[in-house]
Design a protein around this motif. Structure first.
Motif, short mmCIF file in Angstrom:
data_model
loop_
_atom_site.label_atom_id
_atom_site.label_comp_id
_atom_site.label_asym_id
_atom_site.label_seq_id
_atom_site.Cartn_x
_atom_site.Cartn_y
_atom_site.Cartn_z
N ASN A 126 36.69 97.93 10.31
CA ASN A 126 36.33 97.93 11.60
C ASN A 126 36.97 96.78 12.45
O ASN A 126 36.62 95.72 12.07
CB ASN A 126 34.74 97.77 11.90
N ILE A 127 37.76 97.23 13.60
CA ILE A 127 38.21 96.11 14.46
C ILE A 127 37.36 95.63 15.49
O ILE A 127 36.99 96.36 16.26
CB ILE A 127 39.66 96.75 15.00
N SER A 128 36.88 94.47 15.23
CA SER A 128 35.95 93.83 16.12
C SER A 128 36.48 92.98 16.76
O SER A 128 37.72 93.09 17.55
CB SER A 128 34.72 93.09 14.93
N SER A 129 36.12 91.75 17.11
CA SER A 129 36.46 90.57 18.20
C SER A 129 35.96 89.35 17.77
O SER A 129 34.76 89.14 17.23
CB SER A 129 36.31 90.97 19.51
N GLY A 130 36.63 88.33 17.85
CA GLY A 130 36.19 86.84 17.56
C GLY A 130 35.16 86.46 18.61
O GLY A 130 34.08 85.82 18.35
N ASN A 165 34.63 96.34 5.82
CA ASN A 165 34.73 94.96 6.45
C ASN A 165 35.23 95.13 7.87
O ASN A 165 35.63 96.02 8.41
CB ASN A 165 35.84 94.11 5.57
N ALA A 166 34.81 93.96 8.67
CA ALA A 166 35.33 93.69 10.05
C ALA A 166 36.20 92.78 10.27
O ALA A 166 36.23 91.80 9.34
CB ALA A 166 34.01 93.60 10.82
N LEU A 167 37.03 92.79 11.35
CA LEU A 167 38.14 92.12 11.46
C LEU A 167 38.26 91.42 12.95
O LEU A 167 37.98 92.23 13.75
CB LEU A 167 39.43 92.77 11.31
N ALA A 168 38.32 90.17 13.07
CA ALA A 168 38.48 89.49 14.31
C ALA A 168 39.96 89.36 14.52
O ALA A 168 40.72 88.44 13.82
CB ALA A 168 37.99 88.46 14.30
N PRO A 169 40.76 90.11 15.34
CA PRO A 169 42.37 90.27 15.29
C PRO A 169 42.86 89.04 15.97
O PRO A 169 44.09 88.91 16.06
CB PRO A 169 42.53 91.48 15.88
N GLU A 218 46.47 91.63 8.34
CA GLU A 218 45.19 91.42 7.92
C GLU A 218 44.45 92.87 7.66
O GLU A 218 43.67 92.82 6.75
CB GLU A 218 44.25 90.40 8.67
N ALA A 219 44.29 93.42 8.74
CA ALA A 219 43.63 94.83 8.70
C ALA A 219 44.36 95.68 7.53
O ALA A 219 43.32 96.16 6.76
CB ALA A 219 44.00 95.58 10.00
N GLY A 242 32.16 92.03 5.03
CA GLY A 242 32.47 90.69 5.53
C GLY A 242 33.12 90.85 7.06
O GLY A 242 33.35 91.99 7.24
N PHE A 243 33.14 89.70 7.75
CA PHE A 243 33.79 89.52 9.04
C PHE A 243 34.91 88.55 8.54
O PHE A 243 34.84 87.40 8.47
CB PHE A 243 32.75 88.95 9.87
N PHE A 244 36.14 88.89 8.88
CA PHE A 244 37.39 88.22 8.96
C PHE A 244 38.27 87.97 10.12
O PHE A 244 38.29 88.84 10.69
CB PHE A 244 38.29 88.89 7.37
N SER A 245 38.74 86.73 10.14
CA SER A 245 39.58 86.50 11.11
C SER A 245 41.07 86.97 10.60
O SER A 245 41.34 87.29 9.55
CB SER A 245 39.68 84.92 11.28
N TYR A 246 42.00 86.98 11.48
CA TYR A 246 43.20 87.50 11.27
C TYR A 246 44.09 86.68 10.13
O TYR A 246 44.95 87.21 9.49
CB TYR A 246 44.10 87.70 12.51
N ASP A 247 43.90 85.44 10.08
CA ASP A 247 44.51 84.71 8.99
C ASP A 247 43.80 84.67 7.39
O ASP A 247 44.33 84.25 6.66
CB ASP A 247 44.32 83.02 9.44
N GLY A 248 42.74 85.60 7.60
CA GLY A 248 42.19 85.82 6.47
C GLY A 248 40.96 85.15 6.18
O GLY A 248 40.20 85.24 4.88
N SER A 249 40.73 83.95 6.90
CA SER A 249 39.37 83.17 6.66
C SER A 249 38.29 84.05 6.99
O SER A 249 38.33 84.89 7.95
CB SER A 249 39.87 81.81 7.55
N ILE A 250 37.01 83.37 6.53
CA ILE A 250 35.69 84.29 6.89
C ILE A 250 35.33 83.84 8.52
O ILE A 250 35.44 82.40 8.59
CB ILE A 250 34.79 83.79 5.81
N ALA A 251 35.16 84.75 9.35
CA ALA A 251 34.69 84.32 10.66
C ALA A 251 32.86 84.08 10.40
O ALA A 251 32.52 85.01 9.82
CB ALA A 251 35.00 85.42 11.55
#
Length: 245
Positions: A127-131, A182-186, A219-220, A234-243
């Motif tokens: 799921n493409i989310s947002s920071g 998982n969700a991604l903050a792009p 990262e997606a 999980g919720f991950f940032s574009y660099d692979g770190s956990i948001a």
């Protein structure tokens, strides 16, 4: 291997499709507008397939799902950012529109394609989310989301926070079937999500910290291709770190 990326005729979605194609997937390019979707498919080439899909239209979703019998990866990328109003000034119509696309649309699409995903040996949902959806970043000393600016873009941001919750719920609900959700903050990207970026020069974008959609797409794709021991919920940032949630 088969993948579906919603909202894939431009921006991050198209880059995700491009990278999944490069990884050997057949990719259904989800697009609300058939002409734009066809143009994207023609550009992407390879095993890209047009799938006309409006995530806010139940009939469109049902028709699209009827065409897809095999699916390994679903990327819920389609979304809107319809204004920057703080919550005290929000128009309820704008709030409803944001949720219709960014929340209800994700549920409708995901549930419609679950039968195909359940046939996969390793189903994955991203799921493409947002920071800006992060409550941790929104309430903490994060320079990107300074709380002194007020709850700007309340409709968009809260809809993505709701999407994060849905990510957890789907991960829990589908864990027994082998799903990874998982969700991604792009990060801030040069896409149609913020129209003002369209006229900016590459230099201006760089100065404003606006990055290339391909970086977020990478990262997606990583999350889309997780092995059986990979994380879920999980919720991950574009660099692979956990948001932070």
């Amino acid at each position: 291997m088969y993948a579906l990326v919603t909202g894939a005729n431009s921006g991050i979605g198209k880059e995700i499709a491009r990278q999944l194609l490069a990884a050997g997937h057949t990719v259904h390019v989800g697009a609300r507008d058939a002409a734009r979707g066809r143009a994207a498919v023609d550009e992407l080439g390879g095993d890209a397939r047009l799938l006309v899909l409006d995530v806010t239209d139940e009939q469109s979703i049902a028709a699209a799902a009827a065409q897809v019998t095999e699916l390994d990866v679903l990327v819920n990328n389609a979304g809107i950012n319809n204004g920057g109003a703080p919550v005290s000034e929000i128009d309820l119509g704008a709030m409803r529109l944001a949720y219709e696309t960014n929340v209800f649309g994700v549920v409708a699409v995901t549930n419609a394609f679950l039968p195909a995903l359940r046939r996969s040996a390793g189903p994955r949902i991203v799921n493409i989310s947002s920071g800006t959806a992060s409550l941790g970043w929104s309430t903490g000393p994060n320079p990107q989301f300074d709380h002194r600016r007020g709850s700007y873009a309340a409709a968009y941001r809260s809809s993505k926070t709701a999407l994060n919750a849905l990510t957890v719920f789907y991960a829990q609900d589908l864990a027994g079937a082998g799903f990874k959700v998982n969700a991604l903050a792009p990060g801030l990207r040069a896409t149609n999500l913020v129209p003002a970026m369209a006229g900016m020069s590459p230099e201006a974008r760089a100065a404003a910290g606006i990055g290339d959609p391909a970086e977020a797409a990478a990262e997606a794709v990583r999350l889309a291709l997780l092995d059986k021991d990979g994380p879920t919920g999980g919720f991950f940032s574009y660099d692979g770190s956990i948001a932070p949630w």
